[in-house]
Design an enzyme around this catalytic site. Structure first.
Site, PDB file in Angstrom:
ATOM      1  N   MET A 148      -3.235  -6.874  -7.598  1.00 23.96           N
ATOM      2  CA  MET A 148      -2.577  -8.066  -8.298  1.00 23.96           C
ATOM      3  C   MET A 148      -3.560  -9.109  -8.661  1.00 23.96           C
ATOM      4  SD  MET A 148       0.100  -6.495  -7.708  1.00 23.96           S
ATOM      5  CE  MET A 148       1.441  -7.812  -8.396  1.00 23.96           C
ATOM      6  N   ARG A 149      -4.859  -8.655  -9.339  1.00 26.48           N
ATOM      7  CA  ARG A 149      -5.724  -9.337  -9.828  1.00 26.48           C
ATOM      8  C   ARG A 149      -5.876  -9.072 -11.177  1.00 26.48           C
ATOM      9  NH1 ARG A 149      -5.963 -13.931  -7.766  1.00 26.48           N
ATOM     10  NH2 ARG A 149      -8.006 -14.281  -8.472  1.00 26.48           N
ATOM     11  N   GLY A 183       0.899  -1.059  -0.040  1.00 26.54           N
ATOM     12  CA  GLY A 183       0.128  -0.018  -0.098  1.00 26.54           C
ATOM     13  C   GLY A 183       0.843   1.199  -0.061  1.00 26.54           C
ATOM     14  N   HIS A 191       2.556   0.422 -13.221  1.00 26.08           N
ATOM     15  CA  HIS A 191       3.178  -0.811 -13.578  1.00 26.08           C
ATOM     16  C   HIS A 191       4.766  -0.661 -13.373  1.00 26.08           C
ATOM     17  CE1 HIS A 191       3.910  -4.683 -15.334  1.00 26.08           C
ATOM     18  NE2 HIS A 191       4.900  -4.238 -16.025  1.00 26.08           N
ATOM     19  N   ASN A 215       1.879   2.793  -2.484  1.00 23.95           N
ATOM     20  CA  ASN A 215       1.514   3.776  -3.443  1.00 23.95           C
ATOM     21  C   ASN A 215       0.015   4.447  -3.281  1.00 23.95           C
ATOM     22  OD1 ASN A 215       2.940   3.764  -6.236  1.00 23.95           O
ATOM     23  ND2 ASN A 215       3.182   1.595  -5.627  1.00 23.95           N
TER      24      ASN A 215
HETATM   25  C1  GRF Z   1       4.113  -1.555  -6.987  1.00 24.83           C
HETATM   26  O1  GRF Z   1       5.569  -1.612  -7.229  1.00 24.83           O
HETATM   27  C2  GRF Z   1       3.334  -1.508  -8.338  1.00 24.83           C
HETATM   28  O2  GRF Z   1       4.373  -1.381  -9.499  1.00 24.83           O
HETATM   29  C3  GRF Z   1       2.923  -2.995  -8.488  1.00 24.83           C
HETATM   30  O3  GRF Z   1       2.411  -3.433  -7.247  1.00 24.83           O
HETATM   31  C4  GRF Z   1       3.461  -2.682  -6.565  1.00 24.83           C
HETATM   32  C5  GRF Z   1       2.546  -2.017  -5.128  1.00 24.83           C
HETATM   33  O4  GRF Z   1       3.510  -1.853  -4.111  1.00 24.83           O
HETATM   34  N1  GRF Z   1       1.773  -3.120  -9.362  1.00 24.83           N
HETATM   35  P1  GRF Z   1       2.462  -1.024  -3.046  1.00 24.83           P
HETATM   36  O5  GRF Z   1       1.443  -2.070  -2.350  1.00 24.83           O
HETATM   37  O6  GRF Z   1       1.785   0.086  -3.534  1.00 24.83           O
HETATM   38  O7  GRF Z   1       3.686  -0.567  -1.937  1.00 24.83           O
END
Ligand code: GRF
Length: 191
Positions: free
Chosen positions: A89-90, A11, A108, A13
């Site tokens: 991740m789905r 989380g 991504h 991001n």
């Molecule tokens: C990120 O690195 C994104 O690029 C990938 O999943 C990761 C999520 O990281 N799709 P976080 O959960 O936001 O720390």
């Protein structure tokens, strides 16, 4: 503009987005964070930040479409106008994509169109590229192939492994995802 966020993991991001909004850099509000993994980092961060969150556990659904139908219903009931997939991740289905056309953005960890799909970081290391990076793009039916909004490149060092390169890429993700939402939200406001 009211946005929904979807996350599956740590989380970071999601928190970068919430911080950018709280600091007034983006004229938006997070109506709901959706997580699919009970107790994941994103859920814990939402609790700490006081942002509404809800668990939609994909393990309780017969199909990806059934899960997405519930997500659409929930987001629409909250008047959500755009959705940010912040480490979801789905694989999303047309149920979600067609309910929010050009209103879904994704982050991504590669310089698309290189290294689509799982583990963009590992693919970059394996390919021996000297520049890696991350991409914010609109989500379409083709996996990791929608119109690109923002990208950032980082050097790959000889000493890099998966962790060190991921960390360097994530620092840029936390910068370009808020920038990508800013850009998209401006378009969404124009309707
Ligand atoms: C990120 O690195 C994104 O690029 C990938 O999943 C990761 C999520 O990281 N799709 P976080 O959960 O936001 O720390």
């Amino acid at each position: 503009i009211r946005v929904g966020v979807m996350a599956s993991g740590n989380g970071s991001n999601f928190e970068a987005l919430a911080t950018a909004i709280r600091d007034g850099h983006i004229n938006a509000e997070i109506a709901l964070l959706v997580v699919n993994n009970p107790g994941c980092g994103a859920q814990q961060r939402a609790k700490r930040l006081g942002i509404p969150w809800q668990l939609f556990n994909h393990r309780n659904y017969d199909s990806r479409s059934a899960l997405d139908r519930d997500l659409v219903q929930r987001f629409q009931s909250l008047g959500v106008e755009g959705i940010v997939m912040a480490g979801w991740m789905r694989i999303v289905t047309n149920e979600l994509i067609q309910a929010f056309p050009d209103r879904l953005i994704n982050i991504h960890p590669s310089l698309l169109p290189s290294f689509r799909g799982l583990d963009g970081v590992g693919q970059a290391l394996k390919a021996g590229v000297r520049l890696a990076g991350c991409t914010v793009h609109l989500v379409t039916e083709d996996l990791d192939a929608g119109p690109i909004l923002v990208q950032a490149a980082v050097p790959v060092l000889d000493t890099d492994n998966h962790d060190s390169l991921s960390r360097r890429i994530q620092q840029q993700e936390h910068r370009i995802l808020p920038a990508g939402l800013m850009l998209a939200a401006d378009r969404w406001r124009q309707g």
